[in-house]
Motif scaffolding. Structure first.
Motif, PDB file in Angstrom:
ATOM      1  N   LEU A  83       0.688  -1.293  -0.050  1.00 53.74           N
ATOM      2  CA  LEU A  83       0.160  -0.034  -0.024  1.00 53.74           C
ATOM      3  C   LEU A  83       0.864   1.365   0.032  1.00 53.74           C
ATOM      4  CD1 LEU A  83      -2.884  -0.981   2.477  1.00 53.74           C
ATOM      5  CD2 LEU A  83      -2.684  -1.526   0.087  1.00 53.74           C
ATOM      6  N   ARG A  84       0.242   2.458  -0.554  1.00 54.73           N
ATOM      7  CA  ARG A  84       0.986   3.569  -0.703  1.00 54.73           C
ATOM      8  C   ARG A  84       1.837   4.264   0.383  1.00 54.73           C
ATOM      9  NH1 ARG A  84      -3.683   7.650  -2.375  1.00 54.73           N
ATOM     10  NH2 ARG A  84      -4.713   5.599  -3.173  1.00 54.73           N
ATOM     11  N   GLU A 132      -0.217  -0.538  -4.869  1.00 59.74           N
ATOM     12  CA  GLU A 132      -1.331   0.359  -5.192  1.00 59.74           C
ATOM     13  C   GLU A 132      -0.763   1.354  -6.251  1.00 59.74           C
ATOM     14  OE1 GLU A 132      -4.298   2.781  -2.038  1.00 59.74           O
ATOM     15  OE2 GLU A 132      -2.381   2.092  -1.245  1.00 59.74           O
ATOM     16  N   GLU A 133      -1.647   1.765  -6.994  1.00 53.53           N
ATOM     17  CA  GLU A 133      -1.283   2.541  -8.201  1.00 53.53           C
ATOM     18  C   GLU A 133      -0.343   3.554  -7.821  1.00 53.53           C
ATOM     19  OE1 GLU A 133      -3.748   4.106 -12.166  1.00 53.53           O
ATOM     20  OE2 GLU A 133      -4.719   3.702 -10.116  1.00 53.53           O
ATOM     21  N   TYR A 183       3.197   2.757  -7.860  1.00 51.24           N
ATOM     22  CA  TYR A 183       3.297   1.518  -8.738  1.00 51.24           C
ATOM     23  C   TYR A 183       4.725   1.664  -9.366  1.00 51.24           C
ATOM     24  CZ  TYR A 183       2.713  -1.943 -12.566  1.00 51.24           C
ATOM     25  OH  TYR A 183       2.764  -3.043 -13.141  1.00 51.24           O
ATOM     26  N   ASP A 225      -6.806   0.385  -5.563  1.00 48.31           N
ATOM     27  CA  ASP A 225      -6.778   0.766  -3.951  1.00 48.31           C
ATOM     28  C   ASP A 225      -6.619  -0.459  -3.223  1.00 48.31           C
ATOM     29  OD1 ASP A 225      -9.420  -0.431  -3.904  1.00 48.31           O
ATOM     30  OD2 ASP A 225     -10.267   1.334  -4.752  1.00 48.31           O
ATOM     31  N   PRO A 226      -6.716  -0.294  -1.848  1.00 51.13           N
ATOM     32  CA  PRO A 226      -6.545  -1.786  -0.935  1.00 51.13           C
ATOM     33  C   PRO A 226      -7.452  -2.587  -1.236  1.00 51.13           C
ATOM     34  CG  PRO A 226      -6.262   0.314   0.315  1.00 51.13           C
ATOM     35  CD  PRO A 226      -6.568   0.880  -0.853  1.00 51.13           C
ATOM     36  N   ALA A 244      -6.522  -4.397  -4.349  1.00 47.78           N
ATOM     37  CA  ALA A 244      -5.474  -5.378  -4.007  1.00 47.78           C
ATOM     38  C   ALA A 244      -5.968  -6.539  -3.484  1.00 47.78           C
ATOM     39  CB  ALA A 244      -4.615  -4.514  -3.207  1.00 47.78           C
ATOM     40  N   THR A 276       1.876  -2.193   5.129  1.00 48.09           N
ATOM     41  CA  THR A 276       1.068  -0.842   5.393  1.00 48.09           C
ATOM     42  C   THR A 276       1.548  -0.555   6.811  1.00 48.09           C
ATOM     43  OG1 THR A 276      -1.015   0.298   5.598  1.00 48.09           O
ATOM     44  CG2 THR A 276      -0.945  -2.236   6.113  1.00 48.09           C
TER      45      THR A 276
END
Length: 478
Positions: A256-257, A289-290, A293, A387-388, A391, A408
């Motif tokens: 995650l971001r 997560e985009e 990425y 998004d999560p 995912a 995360t």
């Protein structure tokens, strides 16, 4: 070197089987000559285990414990020999070989502790009655082990089955039989009674099928491919025989971001490339997560390029040889299919002999074979998630469910998402490749049935019996 069978407490040559050349996957040279069991030796091993099991089951826990501790001491004293076998026979890199040999020592000692903890239960259900739940061994257990962690994954079955009071017949993988010899040597040196452990290397047809089908074998413990595991389950079910199966995986790591990218790269790299990806737990899908990425793809590709490929005996080697050249062809086919459908090959995709370069694909999607199929090599795919929740959807879009990772810094999200991830094991902020001697190791869906490790193995290798004692006159309806 020539290695024999170990049956009924004695080393012996095969008479109905054959002597097979064990190949070093690093260079294709002959590593050893190994006696493979034929029907006569399989029969002898099963009969010996069947004859020995009642006396072993009644052996005091302290005596079982002492034998397993002595075997662990032998393994520790011979750790260089054992690690050398793993390097030469299975292509294990230096660090992996010593890790596995050390884990074997720990398994002996952990199982020794379980000998005193085969617990039942007392219930108070009715007036004047003691209701006891006893936990008892099955009898003879057969183990069928894989080539990738041939010592560790065989020993997980052997030591806990013995601790629970069962006897054992082990069929090591045909490609790595000498690892099984190391187990026999340790137990023999520790003074294990004759017949309690028996080693019968051989093919699945000559040995494996016989062990599954023989009525004297009360349980089969297997680690290997899902296809073979399903076959074992089908045969065992007809005989109402207990089985445990630890099978394949297509393990996802969700990034995650908010997580540190440099740390994520290291975690993903270890999970993807440890033992050249020949692990049921290896990280073969990186779901990112985009927003992070593109940066992750760049950093991870650079990190993969630092992995040294080469001689397993070199201390700085990360990636050694695959167990057989045919696996390289399978991986080539998967990569070609993915690239033809729009995936981008960032690095790798080539091999020389059994050595496959660390390989990274990005923009992998579910219409590609590699999204679902195991590669069992140093290959991983990067997949974009919106998004999560997306995912987790991608994570669960698979027939396997062994191990998984979630990276995360949001603890609330981590706990909530981990419960949604369809896997027997979820590692938050760590790699998919993780294990120790006492955890409940195992998967869901097509990744397996049952759990291995500590008291969870004792549960697997025993059955329950209910016994009541009425110490006042029984109250009967008529």
């Amino acid at each position: 070197m020539e290695y024999q069978l170990y049956i009924n407490g004695k080393w012996k040559n095969t008479e109905s089987g054959s002597v097979v050349t064990d190949i070093n996957p690093a260079d294709g040279s002959a590593y050893a000559q190994v006696h493979f069991a034929g029907p006569d030796e399989v029969e002898e091993a099963i009969a010996a285990a069947d004859h020995a099991w009642k006396s072993w089951a009644e052996t005091p826990a302290a005596d079982k414990e002492a034998i397993l501790l002595k075997a662990g001491d032998w393994m520790q004293e011979h750790i260089d020999e054992v690690a050398g076998v793993l390097m030469d026979e299975s292509g294990s890199a230096f660090g992996k070989a010593y890790f596995e040999a050390g884990f074997a020592v720990d398994l002996f000692r952990a199982a020794a502790g379980e000998c005193r903890r085969v617990f039942g239960e007392i219930q108070q259900q009715a007036p004047g009655e003691i209701s006891m739940i006893r936990r008892l061994p099955f009898g003879v257990v057969a183990g069928i082990a894989p080539f990738n962690f041939p010592l560790l994954l065989a020993l997980k079955k052997v030591v806990y089955a013995l601790a629970a009071g069962n006897t054992f017949v082990l069929k090591p993988a045909s490609a790595t039989p000498v690892s099984g010899v190391m187990i026999a040597k340790a137990l023999d040196a520790a003074g294990l009674p004759a017949g309690v452990f028996n080693l019968v290397p051989g093919s699945g047809e000559a040995v494996g099928n016989r062990l599954v089908e023989d009525p004297r074998i009360k349980m089969v413990a297997f680690t290997g491919s899902t296809a073979v595991g399903k076959g074992i389950a089908a045969k065992a079910s007809v005989l109402f025989k207990k089985y445990s199966l630890e099978m394949g995986g297509k393990n996802p790591l969700i990034l995650l971001r908010d997580f540190d990218l440099d740390q994520a790269v290291r975690i993903a790299g270890f999970g993807a490339f440890f033992h050249q990806g020949q692990i049921c737990m290896c990280t073969s899908r990186l779901i990112v997560e985009e927003p992070v990425y593109d940066e992750f793809c760049e950093k991870f590709t650079a990190y993969a390029g630092t992995m040294k490929v080469g001689d397993p005996h070199a201390m700085d080697t990360v990636i050694g040889p695959l167990i057989k050249k045919e696996q390289c062809d399978i991986i080539d086919s998967q990569i070609a299919d993915a690239v033809s459908k729009g995936a981008v090959l960032l690095t790798g995709g080539t091999h020389e002999g059994n050595y496959y370069q660390p390989t990274v694909l990005k923009d992998v999607t579910p219409d590609m074979r590699i999204f679902y199929e195991e590669s069992f090599g140093p290959v991983t795919s990067i997949i974009k998630a919106k998004d999560p929740q997306d995912a987790v959807r991608l994570c669960n879009d698979n027939e396997y469910g062994l191990s998984s990772s979630l990276l995360t810094n949001d603890l609330s999200s981590a706990m909530a998402l981990s419960l949604e991830m369809e896997a027997g094991m979820v590692h938050i902020n760590n790699a998919t490749v993780s294990d120790n001697s006492t955890v409940a190791f195992g998967g869901v869906k097509n990744s397996g049935v049952g759990r291995e490790g500590g008291s969870y193995s004792i549960d697997e290798f025993t059955e329950l019996k209910w016994i009541t004692v009425q110490y006042t006159p029984a109250q009967l309806p008529f």
